[in-house]
Design a protein around this motif. Sequence first.
Motif, mmCIF file in Angstrom:
data_model
loop_
_atom_site.group_PDB
_atom_site.id
_atom_site.type_symbol
_atom_site.label_atom_id
_atom_site.label_comp_id
_atom_site.label_asym_id
_atom_site.label_seq_id
_atom_site.Cartn_x
_atom_site.Cartn_y
_atom_site.Cartn_z
ATOM 1 N N GLN A 28 7.196 38.504 16.376
ATOM 2 C CA GLN A 28 5.939 39.228 16.159
ATOM 3 C C GLN A 28 5.127 38.563 15.056
ATOM 4 O O GLN A 28 3.902 38.436 15.167
ATOM 5 C CB GLN A 28 6.236 40.684 15.793
ATOM 6 N N PHE A 29 5.801 38.125 14.009
ATOM 7 C CA PHE A 29 5.090 37.443 12.933
ATOM 8 C C PHE A 29 4.498 36.127 13.422
ATOM 9 O O PHE A 29 3.378 35.752 13.046
ATOM 10 C CB PHE A 29 6.035 37.182 11.758
ATOM 11 N N GLY A 30 5.243 35.415 14.276
ATOM 12 C CA GLY A 30 4.712 34.175 14.849
ATOM 13 C C GLY A 30 3.457 34.415 15.649
ATOM 14 O O GLY A 30 2.529 33.596 15.628
ATOM 15 N N LEU A 31 3.405 35.557 16.347
ATOM 16 C CA LEU A 31 2.205 35.890 17.115
ATOM 17 C C LEU A 31 1.025 36.152 16.184
ATOM 18 O O LEU A 31 -0.110 35.774 16.489
ATOM 19 C CB LEU A 31 2.478 37.118 17.987
ATOM 20 N N VAL A 32 1.290 36.785 15.040
ATOM 21 C CA VAL A 32 0.229 37.030 14.061
ATOM 22 C C VAL A 32 -0.371 35.713 13.590
ATOM 23 O O VAL A 32 -1.601 35.561 13.470
ATOM 24 C CB VAL A 32 0.770 37.832 12.861
ATOM 25 N N VAL A 33 0.492 34.720 13.333
ATOM 26 C CA VAL A 33 0.025 33.425 12.836
ATOM 27 C C VAL A 33 -0.743 32.656 13.915
ATOM 28 O O VAL A 33 -1.834 32.135 13.676
ATOM 29 C CB VAL A 33 1.217 32.586 12.322
ATOM 30 N N SER A 34 -0.188 32.600 15.125
ATOM 31 C CA SER A 34 -0.818 31.811 16.190
ATOM 32 C C SER A 34 -2.083 32.468 16.727
ATOM 33 O O SER A 34 -3.020 31.769 17.137
ATOM 34 C CB SER A 34 0.173 31.594 17.334
ATOM 35 N N ALA A 35 -2.141 33.805 16.728
ATOM 36 C CA ALA A 35 -3.319 34.500 17.251
ATOM 37 C C ALA A 35 -4.558 34.154 16.446
ATOM 38 O O ALA A 35 -5.674 34.121 16.980
ATOM 39 C CB ALA A 35 -3.083 36.012 17.239
ATOM 40 N N TYR A 36 -4.363 33.873 15.167
ATOM 41 C CA TYR A 36 -5.497 33.531 14.296
ATOM 42 C C TYR A 36 -6.197 32.261 14.792
ATOM 43 O O TYR A 36 -7.421 32.234 14.938
ATOM 44 C CB TYR A 36 -4.993 33.340 12.859
ATOM 45 N N THR A 64 -6.360 42.954 12.625
ATOM 46 C CA THR A 64 -7.240 42.516 11.543
ATOM 47 C C THR A 64 -7.245 40.992 11.400
ATOM 48 O O THR A 64 -8.280 40.402 11.050
ATOM 49 C CB THR A 64 -6.816 43.142 10.208
ATOM 50 N N ARG A 65 -6.116 40.338 11.686
ATOM 51 C CA ARG A 65 -6.103 38.868 11.638
ATOM 52 C C ARG A 65 -6.976 38.285 12.743
ATOM 53 O O ARG A 65 -7.676 37.281 12.544
ATOM 54 C CB ARG A 65 -4.668 38.333 11.775
ATOM 55 N N MET A 66 -6.965 38.904 13.900
ATOM 56 C CA MET A 66 -7.810 38.440 15.002
ATOM 57 C C MET A 66 -9.279 38.655 14.677
ATOM 58 O O MET A 66 -10.122 37.786 14.945
ATOM 59 C CB MET A 66 -7.428 39.162 16.288
ATOM 60 N N VAL A 67 -9.611 39.808 14.075
ATOM 61 C CA VAL A 67 -10.994 40.078 13.686
ATOM 62 C C VAL A 67 -11.457 39.064 12.642
ATOM 63 O O VAL A 67 -12.556 38.502 12.729
ATOM 64 C CB VAL A 67 -11.131 41.517 13.139
ATOM 65 N N THR A 68 -10.610 38.829 11.645
ATOM 66 C CA THR A 68 -10.956 37.872 10.596
ATOM 67 C C THR A 68 -11.212 36.484 11.172
ATOM 68 O O THR A 68 -12.188 35.811 10.809
ATOM 69 C CB THR A 68 -9.825 37.790 9.552
ATOM 70 N N SER A 69 -10.352 36.051 12.082
ATOM 71 C CA SER A 69 -10.488 34.706 12.645
ATOM 72 C C SER A 69 -11.714 34.587 13.550
ATOM 73 O O SER A 69 -12.289 33.497 13.675
ATOM 74 C CB SER A 69 -9.232 34.332 13.421
ATOM 75 N N LEU A 70 -12.116 35.672 14.181
ATOM 76 C CA LEU A 70 -13.319 35.628 15.019
ATOM 77 C C LEU A 70 -14.544 35.248 14.195
ATOM 78 O O LEU A 70 -15.437 34.542 14.669
ATOM 79 C CB LEU A 70 -13.540 36.978 15.704
ATOM 80 N N PHE A 71 -14.590 35.732 12.956
ATOM 81 C CA PHE A 71 -15.703 35.372 12.066
ATOM 82 C C PHE A 71 -15.459 34.023 11.393
ATOM 83 O O PHE A 71 -16.370 33.202 11.282
ATOM 84 C CB PHE A 71 -15.893 36.462 11.000
ATOM 85 N N ALA A 72 -14.213 33.772 10.954
ATOM 86 C CA ALA A 72 -13.900 32.526 10.251
ATOM 87 C C ALA A 72 -14.110 31.311 11.136
ATOM 88 O O ALA A 72 -14.480 30.237 10.652
ATOM 89 C CB ALA A 72 -12.454 32.557 9.744
ATOM 90 N N GLY A 73 -13.881 31.475 12.447
ATOM 91 C CA GLY A 73 -14.023 30.345 13.357
ATOM 92 C C GLY A 73 -15.427 29.798 13.454
ATOM 93 O O GLY A 73 -15.639 28.653 13.864
ATOM 94 N N VAL A 74 -16.412 30.612 13.064
ATOM 95 C CA VAL A 74 -17.816 30.185 13.142
ATOM 96 C C VAL A 74 -18.312 29.675 11.794
ATOM 97 O O VAL A 74 -19.192 28.812 11.730
ATOM 98 C CB VAL A 74 -18.704 31.350 13.635
ATOM 99 N N VAL A 75 -17.735 30.185 10.697
ATOM 100 C CA VAL A 75 -18.218 29.836 9.358
ATOM 101 C C VAL A 75 -18.165 28.330 9.122
ATOM 102 O O VAL A 75 -19.126 27.724 8.615
ATOM 103 C CB VAL A 75 -17.390 30.571 8.289
ATOM 104 N N GLY A 76 -17.041 27.699 9.487
ATOM 105 C CA GLY A 76 -16.902 26.263 9.250
ATOM 106 C C GLY A 76 -17.939 25.441 9.989
ATOM 107 O O GLY A 76 -18.500 24.487 9.434
ATOM 108 N N SER A 77 -18.211 25.800 11.243
ATOM 109 C CA SER A 77 -19.174 25.034 12.035
ATOM 110 C C SER A 77 -20.590 25.203 11.501
ATOM 111 O O SER A 77 -21.377 24.249 11.475
ATOM 112 C CB SER A 77 -19.107 25.464 13.501
ATOM 113 N N VAL A 106 -8.137 24.853 19.044
ATOM 114 C CA VAL A 106 -7.355 24.886 20.276
ATOM 115 C C VAL A 106 -6.453 23.661 20.374
ATOM 116 O O VAL A 106 -5.271 23.765 20.747
ATOM 117 C CB VAL A 106 -8.285 24.983 21.498
ATOM 118 N N SER A 107 -6.997 22.482 20.041
ATOM 119 C CA SER A 107 -6.196 21.258 20.093
ATOM 120 C C SER A 107 -5.015 21.333 19.144
ATOM 121 O O SER A 107 -3.907 20.890 19.470
ATOM 122 C CB SER A 107 -7.061 20.038 19.755
ATOM 123 N N GLY A 108 -5.249 21.898 17.950
ATOM 124 C CA GLY A 108 -4.168 22.053 16.999
ATOM 125 C C GLY A 108 -3.076 22.969 17.522
ATOM 126 O O GLY A 108 -1.883 22.682 17.376
ATOM 127 N N GLY A 109 -3.481 24.070 18.156
ATOM 128 C CA GLY A 109 -2.493 24.981 18.731
ATOM 129 C C GLY A 109 -1.705 24.339 19.849
ATOM 130 O O GLY A 109 -0.477 24.478 19.922
#
Length: 420
Positions: free
Chosen positions: A58-66, A116-129, A361-364
Amino acid sequence: MAKNSSGAGKKLPGIFSRYQKFVVAVLAFLQFTIVLDFMLMAPLGALVIPQLQITPSQFGLVVSAYAFSAGLSGFLTAGFADRFDRKKLLLFFYSGFVAGTLLCGLASSYHLLLLTRMVTSLFAGVVGSVSLAIVTDVFALEMRGRVMGVIQTAFAASSVLGMPLALLLSTRWGWNTPFFMIVAVGALVGGLIQFFMHPVDEHLKRHPDRSPLHHLVQTMSNRLYLQGFATTGLLSVGGFMLMPFMSVFMVHNVGLPIEKLPLVYVITGAFSIVSGPLIGRASDALGKFKVFAFGCAVTIVMVVIYTHLRVSPLWVLTAVIVGLQIGIFSRMISASALMSALPKPSDRGAYMSISASLQQVSGGVAAVVASLIVVQAPGGYVLHFDTLGYVLVCTTLVSLTFMYVIDRAIRGAPSASVRS
């Protein structure tokens, strides 16, 4: 010359204005919070798993889902990325990232943490670009190597400064304390952007009136852009294949005492903080493709040496990893600076969003493929790690070929198209 709406004072090439120095600093701190939030979850596993009573899977899913959520968000927002003032877009998504990080710190169960990790990553994924698009708008191509060199040091700074502090806070006051620290720093960064960054809207004057879907399709069908996307994917695949198994390899194959593992990361991270700006300066002074080619050569040599190491002294291991870091940073910084010249001003947001998604995606995918290649013996010894090195060598050679074509295309293009 007059200052445009992006705030980039058109001074002599190579000379940063006070405002440009501010932009570099604030984007570097912003990148620091994003990278630290991304890297933080994995080492917190020892505290999170028993505290929330979850399983390792379950913890692995938390990390990879991000990672996968961040990749998805960048792709979904690509069509809209060039239709707004980049400052407003950055503030919107960074505010969402800070809010999501706060919710991560408040999560009290596995399902809440995953959400909450998925929500955070949805926003973080755009900030860098968006940040990279702002860099491209505010700084001339001749200055972007130094800018990328400073911003890329956020990766090293998060390892040397952020991670030790975050882990110290988590062991003293609970696993969620580092998230509150990121929120505090993020709120400060957001305030600086709100009150001191100029609008970045020059691209809106050149943007034709077309639907977001059409804009996305046009960006993804551009042949030169596709070469940039392919290069980005290859660079990400190579880097992420080694990363998940480096610590295990150093401990069980090279004979590094586990208590000295943090020391290796601190030394190499500190070296990266110093070398990043120097590599960026070299990219501007000597040529971005030349530095990229140098980075590829060093990476190939050092990765072959590293993946074939046997029991070795600490100084030998550290020297090899530092050399590998030089090669990787030389590729990352010069590639980011060079490929920033690919998209037209009206396509920069979309291009950077798609590129950021491909990185995630490539990293995953690379991590999954690497886990299928590497085998760990009962005693912990890592088998087939050298195979990962050969794969990285191949991706490096192909990316060098692609980058040569991209460099020639940029050199031969009119200044108003891809070099602006």
